[in-house]
Design a protein around this motif. Structure first.
Motif, PDB file in Angstrom:
ATOM      1  N   LEU A  50      81.741  25.215  15.353  1.00  0.00           N
ATOM      2  CA  LEU A  50      81.787  26.770  14.775  1.00  0.00           C
ATOM      3  C   LEU A  50      81.682  26.420  13.333  1.00  0.00           C
ATOM      4  CD1 LEU A  50      82.494  29.310  17.213  1.00  0.00           C
ATOM      5  CD2 LEU A  50      83.204  29.370  14.299  1.00  0.00           C
ATOM      6  N   ARG A  51      80.933  27.430  12.420  1.00  0.00           N
ATOM      7  CA  ARG A  51      82.261  27.617  10.873  1.00  0.00           C
ATOM      8  C   ARG A  51      81.963  28.911  10.650  1.00  0.00           C
ATOM      9  NH1 ARG A  51      78.164  23.044  10.921  1.00  0.00           N
ATOM     10  NH2 ARG A  51      78.763  21.071  10.015  1.00  0.00           N
ATOM     11  N   LEU A  52      83.302  28.981   9.493  1.00  0.00           N
ATOM     12  CA  LEU A  52      83.799  30.327   9.250  1.00  0.00           C
ATOM     13  C   LEU A  52      83.646  29.747   7.764  1.00  0.00           C
ATOM     14  CD1 LEU A  52      84.564  32.719  10.141  1.00  0.00           C
ATOM     15  CD2 LEU A  52      86.902  32.646   9.587  1.00  0.00           C
ATOM     16  N   GLY A  53      82.661  30.860   6.730  1.00  0.00           N
ATOM     17  CA  GLY A  53      83.319  30.901   5.415  1.00  0.00           C
ATOM     18  C   GLY A  53      81.842  31.827   5.056  1.00  0.00           C
ATOM     19  N   ARG A  54      82.321  31.932   3.815  1.00  0.00           N
ATOM     20  CA  ARG A  54      80.991  33.176   2.989  1.00  0.00           C
ATOM     21  C   ARG A  54      79.854  32.937   3.310  1.00  0.00           C
ATOM     22  NH1 ARG A  54      83.034  32.095  -1.920  1.00  0.00           N
ATOM     23  NH2 ARG A  54      80.474  31.010  -2.487  1.00  0.00           N
TER      24      ARG A  54
END
Length: 194
Positions: A50-54
């Protein structure tokens, strides 16, 4: 011949749940969380990080903030032979900044196991992640919300130099020599320390 229904996960299996709670000091006037599924549970495959970023294309969840890295962090599910629980690790994907987990810093591509309750900090963001165990082995759920107060204040994990003077009574925490601790509560006594 094996029975397929015994090996497949059923809807009745209790899924592990990650509660992810966000806070940013300017969240009331900026639309940082517009792309997040706040207030709804999302189901995820355990074999995909699960990736979080812009970057909404490269990340599972994105923050609408130009200061956030394209890929800021990743949460990966795993299991161990000693435990039936689905556990998680966190990895810093940002080349530009540090990520801290309960006060421990992670540099670029460094990872660590995520405890059942963790305070994650990057830039001015604070994320409180709480894991609720489940029985399912192939997927988990994520529930996101926005907090009105920093989770560090509620969990008593304030880091010196991170809170405002008004919140802590601290004055000029980064200078050498004497530091002054201003009035706390209604006590007007000043305390000096080196």
């Amino acid at each position: 011949m094996t029975n397929v229904s015994q090996t497949m996960e059923t809807e009745e299996d209790l899924l592990t749940l990650l509660h992810i709670k966000f806070y940013h000091p300017q969240q009331h006037c900026k639309g940082f969380y517009g792309l997040l599924p706040l207030g709804t549970r999302s189901r995820h495959s355990a074999d995909d990080p699960l990736r979080l970023g812009r970057d909404a294309q490269a990340c599972t969840y994105s923050l609408a903030d130009p200061k956030v890295s394209r890929k800021q962090l990743a949460l990966s599910a795993y299991r161990t032979p000693q435990s039936p629980d689905m556990l998680f690790s966190i990895q810093n994907l940002s080349q530009r900044g540090q990520l801290s987990v309960n006060g421990s810093s992670l540099g670029y591509l460094e990872r660590m196991d995520l405890p059942d309750k963790a305070l994650i900090r990057f830039l001015e963001y604070e994320m409180l992640i709480v894991r609720e165990s489940g029985e399912a082995k192939t997927s988990f759920e994520v529930d996101m919300e926005v907090l009105t107060v920093p989770p560090s204040r509620e969990t008593c994990t304030c880091v010196p130099g991170r809170a405002s003077v008004m919140d802590t009574g601290m004055v000029d925490q980064n200078t050498a020599g004497l530091r002054e601790l201003g009035p706390l509560e209604t006590d007007e006594t000043l305390i000096y320390y080196k």
